[in-house]
Design a protein around this motif. Sequence first.
Motif, PDB file in Angstrom:
ATOM      1  N   ASN A  50      -4.359   2.060  19.479  1.00 48.48           N
ATOM      2  CA  ASN A  50      -5.787   2.088  19.815  1.00 48.48           C
ATOM      3  C   ASN A  50      -5.997   1.844  21.310  1.00 48.48           C
ATOM      4  OD1 ASN A  50      -6.333   2.508  17.116  1.00 48.48           O
ATOM      5  ND2 ASN A  50      -6.846   0.374  16.703  1.00 48.48           N
ATOM      6  N   ALA A  51      -5.225   0.931  21.867  1.00 48.13           N
ATOM      7  CA  ALA A  51      -5.319   0.651  23.301  1.00 48.13           C
ATOM      8  C   ALA A  51      -4.937   1.888  24.111  1.00 48.13           C
ATOM      9  CB  ALA A  51      -4.420  -0.527  23.669  1.00 48.13           C
ATOM     10  N   GLN A  52      -3.919   2.591  23.670  1.00 51.35           N
ATOM     11  CA  GLN A  52      -3.488   3.809  24.358  1.00 51.35           C
ATOM     12  C   GLN A  52      -4.587   4.870  24.309  1.00 51.35           C
ATOM     13  OE1 GLN A  52      -0.803   4.217  26.234  1.00 51.35           O
ATOM     14  NE2 GLN A  52      -1.437   6.288  26.724  1.00 51.35           N
ATOM     15  N   VAL A  53      -5.240   5.003  23.172  1.00 49.91           N
ATOM     16  CA  VAL A  53      -6.337   5.971  23.037  1.00 49.91           C
ATOM     17  C   VAL A  53      -7.489   5.598  23.976  1.00 49.91           C
ATOM     18  CG1 VAL A  53      -8.129   6.810  21.442  1.00 49.91           C
ATOM     19  CG2 VAL A  53      -5.741   6.692  20.705  1.00 49.91           C
ATOM     20  N   ARG A  54      -7.816   4.304  24.035  1.00 50.91           N
ATOM     21  CA  ARG A  54      -8.885   3.856  24.936  1.00 50.91           C
ATOM     22  C   ARG A  54      -8.543   4.183  26.386  1.00 50.91           C
ATOM     23  NH1 ARG A  54      -8.920  -0.516  21.441  1.00 50.91           N
ATOM     24  NH2 ARG A  54      -7.659  -1.803  22.854  1.00 50.91           N
ATOM     25  N   LEU A  55      -7.292   3.948  26.774  1.00 50.03           N
ATOM     26  CA  LEU A  55      -6.869   4.237  28.152  1.00 50.03           C
ATOM     27  C   LEU A  55      -6.958   5.735  28.451  1.00 50.03           C
ATOM     28  CD1 LEU A  55      -3.778   1.880  28.517  1.00 50.03           C
ATOM     29  CD2 LEU A  55      -5.958   1.705  29.737  1.00 50.03           C
ATOM     30  N   GLN A  57      -8.920   7.919  27.041  1.00 54.31           N
ATOM     31  CA  GLN A  57     -10.330   8.294  27.133  1.00 54.31           C
ATOM     32  C   GLN A  57     -10.922   7.839  28.468  1.00 54.31           C
ATOM     33  OE1 GLN A  57     -11.958   6.446  23.637  1.00 54.31           O
ATOM     34  NE2 GLN A  57     -11.526   8.211  22.336  1.00 54.31           N
ATOM     35  N   GLU A  58     -10.572   6.642  28.869  1.00 62.16           N
ATOM     36  CA  GLU A  58     -11.121   6.069  30.086  1.00 62.16           C
ATOM     37  C   GLU A  58     -10.641   6.800  31.342  1.00 62.16           C
ATOM     38  OE1 GLU A  58     -10.970   1.759  32.416  1.00 62.16           O
ATOM     39  OE2 GLU A  58     -10.634   1.816  30.253  1.00 62.16           O
ATOM     40  N   ARG A 120      -5.286  -1.587  34.097  1.00 59.05           N
ATOM     41  CA  ARG A 120      -5.919  -1.522  32.772  1.00 59.05           C
ATOM     42  C   ARG A 120      -4.883  -1.530  31.654  1.00 59.05           C
ATOM     43  NH1 ARG A 120      -8.821  -2.561  30.099  1.00 59.05           N
ATOM     44  NH2 ARG A 120      -9.613  -0.712  29.081  1.00 59.05           N
ATOM     45  N   GLU A 124      -4.693  -4.221  28.617  1.00 59.73           N
ATOM     46  CA  GLU A 124      -4.654  -3.835  27.195  1.00 59.73           C
ATOM     47  C   GLU A 124      -3.385  -4.365  26.522  1.00 59.73           C
ATOM     48  OE1 GLU A 124      -6.877  -2.365  25.244  1.00 59.73           O
ATOM     49  OE2 GLU A 124      -8.351  -1.880  26.781  1.00 59.73           O
TER      50      GLU A 124
END
Length: 174
Positions: A50-55, A57-58, A120, A124
């Motif tokens: 999930n953290a990888q997906v957030r990164l 996207q960001e 970031r 994460e």
Amino acid sequence: MKLRKSFVAYWLAVSAGLLALFSTPVSAQQFRLGYVSLDRIIKEAAPAKNAQVRLEQEFSKREKELQTQGAALKTRADQFEKDAPTLSESQRSARQKELVDLDRDFQRNRREFQEDLSRRRNEELQQVFERANRVVKQVADAEKYDLILQEAVYVNPKHDITDKVIQALNASAK
């Protein structure tokens, strides 16, 4: 001769101590050892994914902008190489300066992007590690482990509790 007697007496005492140490019965309570692979947790646990997906996207928009800027710089450099023989000295000098300025801006933007992404990612991962450490402690308490290692040269698979930790992390992520 006196030195020899004291040496013999010393080794007799050491031998007797070792014999006593190894001949004492093993306590009824066994030492429990476990191992956790942080690499596997980062690759397989839902909070890490999930953290990888957030990164992604960001930072995807900035990454695309950098790619576009890099492609434009390459196109301009290629065009300069092609046009250079026909340009006057002042035109060539002006275009070279322009390319140097564009390259400097591109390198600065790329460096800032990498620094921001790295910062970031570390934030994460730190959160994932903190959650994983709490889960490791919970598993250790629940299953009465005496020691849990995270780094080792070799680990017998029977001591690896990474799957239990990943399952608990995945369950808490839902």
